[in-house]
Design a protein around this motif. Structure first.
Motif, PDB file in Angstrom:
ATOM      1  N   PHE A  58       0.825  -1.206   0.000  1.00 22.93           N
ATOM      2  CA  PHE A  58       0.000   0.000   0.000  1.00 22.93           C
ATOM      3  C   PHE A  58       0.862   1.259   0.000  1.00 22.93           C
ATOM      4  O   PHE A  58       0.578   2.212  -0.732  1.00 22.93           O
ATOM      5  N   VAL A  59       1.921   1.268   0.800  1.00 25.51           N
ATOM      6  CA  VAL A  59       2.807   2.432   0.848  1.00 25.51           C
ATOM      7  C   VAL A  59       3.482   2.626  -0.508  1.00 25.51           C
ATOM      8  O   VAL A  59       3.544   3.745  -1.028  1.00 25.51           O
ATOM      9  N   TYR A  60       3.975   1.560  -1.089  1.00 29.72           N
ATOM     10  CA  TYR A  60       4.618   1.656  -2.408  1.00 29.72           C
ATOM     11  C   TYR A  60       3.627   2.161  -3.449  1.00 29.72           C
ATOM     12  O   TYR A  60       3.939   3.057  -4.238  1.00 29.72           O
ATOM     13  N   ASP A  61       2.419   1.608  -3.439  1.00 31.58           N
ATOM     14  CA  ASP A  61       1.384   2.023  -4.390  1.00 31.58           C
ATOM     15  C   ASP A  61       1.037   3.499  -4.212  1.00 31.58           C
ATOM     16  O   ASP A  61       0.898   4.231  -5.186  1.00 31.58           O
ATOM     17  N   THR A 128      -2.195  -5.318  -7.223  1.00 31.12           N
ATOM     18  CA  THR A 128      -1.248  -4.209  -7.284  1.00 31.12           C
ATOM     19  C   THR A 128       0.115  -4.670  -7.776  1.00 31.12           C
ATOM     20  O   THR A 128       0.707  -4.037  -8.652  1.00 31.12           O
ATOM     21  N   VAL A 129       0.602  -5.764  -7.242  1.00 25.94           N
ATOM     22  CA  VAL A 129       1.910  -6.278  -7.663  1.00 25.94           C
ATOM     23  C   VAL A 129       1.865  -6.685  -9.131  1.00 25.94           C
ATOM     24  O   VAL A 129       2.793  -6.423  -9.889  1.00 25.94           O
ATOM     25  N   LYS A 130       0.789  -7.316  -9.530  1.00 26.62           N
ATOM     26  CA  LYS A 130       0.647  -7.711 -10.940  1.00 26.62           C
ATOM     27  C   LYS A 130       0.665  -6.482 -11.845  1.00 26.62           C
ATOM     28  O   LYS A 130       1.300  -6.477 -12.895  1.00 26.62           O
ATOM     29  N   THR A 131      -0.004  -5.424 -11.422  1.00 20.56           N
ATOM     30  CA  THR A 131      -0.055  -4.202 -12.220  1.00 20.56           C
ATOM     31  C   THR A 131       1.331  -3.592 -12.390  1.00 20.56           C
ATOM     32  O   THR A 131       1.699  -3.169 -13.486  1.00 20.56           O
ATOM     33  N   THR A 136      -0.462  -4.157 -17.527  1.00 16.32           N
ATOM     34  CA  THR A 136      -1.837  -4.420 -17.930  1.00 16.32           C
ATOM     35  C   THR A 136      -1.889  -4.536 -19.448  1.00 16.32           C
ATOM     36  O   THR A 136      -0.914  -4.273 -20.139  1.00 16.32           O
ATOM     37  N   LYS A 137      -3.026  -4.938 -19.972  1.00 16.30           N
ATOM     38  CA  LYS A 137      -3.170  -5.051 -21.425  1.00 16.30           C
ATOM     39  C   LYS A 137      -3.016  -3.695 -22.108  1.00 16.30           C
ATOM     40  O   LYS A 137      -2.515  -3.597 -23.208  1.00 16.30           O
ATOM     41  N   GLU A 138      -3.459  -2.645 -21.425  1.00 13.33           N
ATOM     42  CA  GLU A 138      -3.327  -1.307 -21.992  1.00 13.33           C
ATOM     43  C   GLU A 138      -1.867  -0.905 -22.146  1.00 13.33           C
ATOM     44  O   GLU A 138      -1.491  -0.236 -23.097  1.00 13.33           O
ATOM     45  N   ASP A 139      -1.004  -1.347 -21.203  1.00 15.80           N
ATOM     46  CA  ASP A 139       0.423  -1.048 -21.282  1.00 15.80           C
ATOM     47  C   ASP A 139       1.075  -1.748 -22.460  1.00 15.80           C
ATOM     48  O   ASP A 139       2.002  -1.222 -23.063  1.00 15.80           O
ATOM     49  N   GLU A 140       0.602  -2.978 -22.768  1.00  7.43           N
ATOM     50  CA  GLU A 140       1.193  -3.734 -23.852  1.00  7.43           C
ATOM     51  C   GLU A 140       0.903  -3.114 -25.206  1.00  7.43           C
ATOM     52  O   GLU A 140       1.678  -3.217 -26.121  1.00  7.43           O
TER      53      GLU A 140
END
Length: 141
Positions: A58-61, A128-131, A136-140
């Motif tokens: 949460f802090v990192y995010d 969050t870690v996956k993101t 995400t697909k939008e990033d690809e």
């Protein structure tokens, strides 16, 4: 002629504002740990470790969303600690079901509620870690 606002209309307006404020600020609201322990040792340890991991993620995010540049050394340290927390969760997990099933009914209920909070926290961590690390697909695109 003056328009008169009835107390019922005023009360409905205030009630709707009170109910909408939490919904509007919900996107970045921190999940609070359970107030009381369940007194089932493995469940309490699992929940505590889950919230330790959640706090780090949460802090990192929050820092990333605010646009703060997180130094690589700190990212590496967070990743290392998160891996240790996940390993400790895996070591605790096999004992949970047995410990809950042998506990008295009220402890079982409290343990289940606490585990549900831990489930929400771990789901947030996973998404969050996956993101951040997979994208995400939008990033690809």
């Amino acid at each position: 002629m003056k328009s008169v606002i009835k107390p019922q209309q005023n009360g409905a307006l205030i009630l709707s504002i009170i109910l909408l404020i939490p919904v509007l600020s919900w996107s970045q609201k921190r999940i609070k740990p359970p107030r009381r322990e369940s007194k089932v040792e493995s469940v309490d340890l699992f929940v505590n470790k889950s919230f330790d991991l959640y706090h780090k993620v949460f802090v990192y995010d929050s820092l990333v969303k605010q646009g703060v540049e997180v130094p690589v050394e700190i990212e590496d340290e967070l990743t290392e600690r998160a891996e240790r927390d996940i390993d400790s969760l895996w070591s605790i997990a096999p004992d949970i079901v047995d410990d809950i099933s042998y506990a008295p009914f009220m402890r079982q209920a409290k343990a289940t509620l606490n585990m549900n909070k831990a489930k929400k926290v771990l789901k947030f961590c996973a998404v969050t870690v996956k993101t951040y690390f997979v994208g995400t697909k939008e990033d690809e695109e």
